[in-house]
Structures are given as structure tokens and as C-alpha cells.
Design a protein around this motif. Sequence first.
Motif, mmCIF file in Angstrom:
data_model
loop_
_atom_site.group_PDB
_atom_site.id
_atom_site.type_symbol
_atom_site.label_atom_id
_atom_site.label_comp_id
_atom_site.label_asym_id
_atom_site.label_seq_id
_atom_site.Cartn_x
_atom_site.Cartn_y
_atom_site.Cartn_z
ATOM 1 N N ASP A 69 -2.118 -2.252 -5.182
ATOM 2 C CA ASP A 69 -3.463 -2.635 -4.776
ATOM 3 C C ASP A 69 -3.378 -3.943 -3.997
ATOM 4 O OD1 ASP A 69 -6.223 -2.584 -4.582
ATOM 5 O OD2 ASP A 69 -6.477 -3.779 -6.417
ATOM 6 N N GLY B 22 -9.715 -12.122 3.849
ATOM 7 C CA GLY B 22 -11.004 -12.781 4.031
ATOM 8 C C GLY B 22 -10.928 -14.169 3.442
ATOM 9 N N ARG C 162 -8.466 -7.552 -0.189
ATOM 10 C CA ARG C 162 -8.954 -7.598 1.197
ATOM 11 C C ARG C 162 -8.688 -8.963 1.786
ATOM 12 N NH1 ARG C 162 -14.200 -4.596 2.695
ATOM 13 N NH2 ARG C 162 -13.460 -5.660 4.523
ATOM 14 N N ARG D 250 0.833 -1.209 0.000
ATOM 15 C CA ARG D 250 0.000 0.000 0.000
ATOM 16 C C ARG D 250 0.866 1.258 0.000
ATOM 17 N NH1 ARG D 250 -3.162 -2.741 4.067
ATOM 18 N NH2 ARG D 250 -4.953 -3.661 3.064
#
Length: 140
Positions: free
Chosen positions: A119, A124, A122, A114
Motif C-alpha cells: 500500500d 501530497g 498518496r 505497488r
Amino acid sequence: MTMSATVKEYFAALERLKQNKPQVIEKGSPINKDTVALEAGRKRGSIRNRPGFEPLLEAIDQAGAQPRPEAKKRVAVNPKQTAEIELLKRDLDVARSRYMSLLYLNAEMAKTIRRLGGDVPRFGGVTDISIDPKSTDVPF
């Protein structure tokens, strides 16, 4: 004299309590009129001194007077099994430590990406992973 269906249900409940395999109340409960009634799906106090209940009351009194069989306890500890359990506990601790280290490393790499303007997906659910079964770099 024939027994009514209700008395038969009470006798079935009494047998389950004698075998310490109740379906409604807790295992190990004392055998008395109330526990037999509850095990039969009736209300507490529903077994009373009435005509037709005499054999049931006598059977409950006899079952309540007899000592309950003790559950068999583990007598000897198997040292081989104990050592195996300890080894598995250590392996689990190592795996948890490694997992936490990898989570930390992923978070640090995401921060760096970052910061460099990239990019970062996320965190998860994991998707699109395929493992080659012939690969030698799989740790298991």
C-alpha cells in the motif's frame, strides 16, 4: 484670498508628483493639469482656467517646465557580490536537480511497492514528520 479644499488637494497632488511619489498614477508621469487632477482623485480635465485656480495653474506650469531628476543608477558592479550571486544560482540549480531526482526516485519506489502488492500513500501534503535537531544525517 483663501484656497478652497479642492485647490489644496490639487497642490498636495502636485507636490507628490514633483517628488515622484504619486499614489494614484504611475511614477515618472509628466506633470500637467491632467496628471495633477488624476493624482488628486479627480477627472481628467477638471483643472481649468477658472477664478481661484490661477496659483495652481502657475505652479503646474513651473513644475512641468523643470527637468525631472533622474533616478540614481548603479554605477559600479561589486565583483564580490556578483560572484556570490553566481554561486547562489549554481547552488539553486543543484538543489532543484536533487529535488527532481528525489521525486523521480520516490515515484519509482512507489511503482515497485505497488507491483509487490504493498500500500502506497498518496503523494501530497507531508504529515507526521519530526526532525531530531541533534541528528547528524540532516543535510542542513
